[in-house]
Design an enzyme around this catalytic site. Structure first.
Site, PDB file in Angstrom:
ATOM      1  N   ASP A   1       0.131  -1.421  -0.531  1.00 54.31           N
ATOM      2  CA  ASP A   1      -0.044  -0.048   0.054  1.00 54.31           C
ATOM      3  C   ASP A   1       1.134   1.046   0.158  1.00 54.31           C
ATOM      4  O   ASP A   1       1.487   1.375  -0.970  1.00 54.31           O
ATOM      5  CB  ASP A   1      -0.450  -0.380   1.279  1.00 54.31           C
ATOM      6  CG  ASP A   1      -1.736   1.171   1.707  1.00 54.31           C
ATOM      7  OD1 ASP A   1      -2.639   1.447   0.539  1.00 54.31           O
ATOM      8  OD2 ASP A   1      -2.165   1.451   2.731  1.00 54.31           O
TER       9      ASP A   1
ATOM     10  N   PHE B   1     -10.404  -0.634   0.112  1.00 57.65           N
ATOM     11  CA  PHE B   1     -10.029  -1.498   0.564  1.00 57.65           C
ATOM     12  C   PHE B   1     -10.257  -3.049   0.923  1.00 57.65           C
ATOM     13  O   PHE B   1     -11.634  -3.330   0.797  1.00 57.65           O
ATOM     14  CB  PHE B   1     -10.215  -1.102   2.824  1.00 57.65           C
ATOM     15  CG  PHE B   1      -9.342  -2.275   3.620  1.00 57.65           C
ATOM     16  CD1 PHE B   1      -8.709  -1.071   4.424  1.00 57.65           C
ATOM     17  CD2 PHE B   1     -10.470  -2.689   3.884  1.00 57.65           C
ATOM     18  CE1 PHE B   1      -7.417  -2.420   5.218  1.00 57.65           C
ATOM     19  CE2 PHE B   1      -9.942  -3.665   5.334  1.00 57.65           C
ATOM     20  CZ  PHE B   1      -7.695  -2.743   5.565  1.00 57.65           C
TER      21      PHE B   1
HETATM   22  P1  5GP Z   1       2.175  -0.136   3.794  1.00 54.53           P
HETATM   23  O1  5GP Z   1       2.734  -0.333   5.482  1.00 54.53           O
HETATM   24  O2  5GP Z   1       2.510  -0.815   2.281  1.00 54.53           O
HETATM   25  O3  5GP Z   1       1.398   0.881   3.963  1.00 54.53           O
HETATM   26  O4  5GP Z   1       0.681  -1.391   4.893  1.00 54.53           O
HETATM   27  C1  5GP Z   1       1.293  -3.038   3.757  1.00 54.53           C
HETATM   28  C2  5GP Z   1       0.156  -3.591   4.990  1.00 54.53           C
HETATM   29  O5  5GP Z   1      -1.429  -2.751   5.395  1.00 54.53           O
HETATM   30  C3  5GP Z   1      -0.270  -4.637   4.270  1.00 54.53           C
HETATM   31  O6  5GP Z   1       0.001  -6.105   4.574  1.00 54.53           O
HETATM   32  C4  5GP Z   1      -1.989  -5.147   4.766  1.00 54.53           C
HETATM   33  O7  5GP Z   1      -1.385  -6.332   6.174  1.00 54.53           O
HETATM   34  C5  5GP Z   1      -2.602  -4.100   5.019  1.00 54.53           C
HETATM   35  N1  5GP Z   1      -3.705  -3.575   4.304  1.00 54.53           N
HETATM   36  C6  5GP Z   1      -2.704  -2.530   2.856  1.00 54.53           C
HETATM   37  N2  5GP Z   1      -3.809  -2.550   2.049  1.00 54.53           N
HETATM   38  C7  5GP Z   1      -4.935  -2.969   2.658  1.00 54.53           C
HETATM   39  C8  5GP Z   1      -6.262  -3.516   2.331  1.00 54.53           C
HETATM   40  O8  5GP Z   1      -6.340  -2.864   0.679  1.00 54.53           O
HETATM   41  N3  5GP Z   1      -6.585  -4.537   2.725  1.00 54.53           N
HETATM   42  C9  5GP Z   1      -6.196  -4.573   3.941  1.00 54.53           C
HETATM   43  N4  5GP Z   1      -6.775  -5.649   4.218  1.00 54.53           N
HETATM   44  N5  5GP Z   1      -5.155  -4.202   4.718  1.00 54.53           N
HETATM   45  C10 5GP Z   1      -4.470  -3.708   3.970  1.00 54.53           C
END
Ligand code: 5GP
Length: 176
Positions: A99, A148
């Site tokens: 993300d 999400f």
């Molecule tokens: P980042 O550090 O890249 O923002 O976060 C990554 C983590 O956020 C992923 O491993 C996941 O756990 C959570 N995450 C990010 N986007 C989503 C989403 O659309 N759905 C869910 N369930 N988790 C997400």
């Protein structure tokens, strides 16, 4: 509530089979350790590694950078470390979704400090539009829009991980 099916179970399996083909070709001459990021990547890690045509070492790491919010803080807390020595190994970090990229950047930095020969990132899903940090992704299953999603390992408050398909999730207020 689950609003809409975004990726079917069949599509997920096809995407994983394609990724596995690419990774099989990349494994030549490597000493691989697959490191899955708990808990979300468990389903993806299992499906992916079952498609590989050689034996690989499998391990897990658990990091938490999210507190009570849905935004990453960028400061990773290590909850569970890998148990194998990755020095000199070719590490494939297995992530469910990238993300902002902050969690992954922290995990990759932490792993690189142990002097592996290489570190590559494999993610099932990527939300490029949300990226806050430039992080090279070596193998990407699917790009998705900024929604999400839950299912196939992805949770909302620890629920929905075991759904076969991937769904958009909206809170009840938004869905009403
Ligand atoms: P980042 O550090 O890249 O923002 O976060 C990554 C983590 O956020 C992923 O491993 C996941 O756990 C959570 N995450 C990010 N986007 C989503 C989403 O659309 N759905 C869910 N369930 N988790 C997400």
């Amino acid at each position: 509530m689950l609003k809409e099916k975004v990726i079917s179970a069949e599509k997920i399996q096809k995407v994983i089979a394609t990724l596995a083909e690419e990774i099989n070709a990349d494994l030549e001459g490597r000493d691989p350790v697959f490191v899955g990021i708990l808990k979300g990547a468990v389903y993806f890690m299992t499906a992916l590694t079952l498609h590989l045509n050689r034996s690989v070492v499998v391990d897990f790491i658990q990091a938490s950078s999210y507190g009570a919010t849905t935004e990453s803080s960028g400061t990773v807390t290590l909850i569970k470390d890998v148990t194998v020595d990755i020095a000199g190994k070719d590490v494939y970090v297995i992530e469910d979704i990238v993300d902002t990229g902050l969690t992954l950047a922290d995990v990759v930095a932490l792993l690189r400090a142990r002097h592996p020969r290489s570190v590559q990132v494999v993610t099932l899903l990527s939300k490029s539009s949300r990226r806050k940090i430039e992080i090279p992704l070596d193998f990407v299953g699917l790009e998705i829009e900024d929604r999400f999603v839950v299912g196939f390992g992805l949770d909302f408050a620890e629920r929905f991980r075991n759904l076969r398909d991937i769904w958009e999730f909206v809170s009840d207020q938004e869905g009403a």
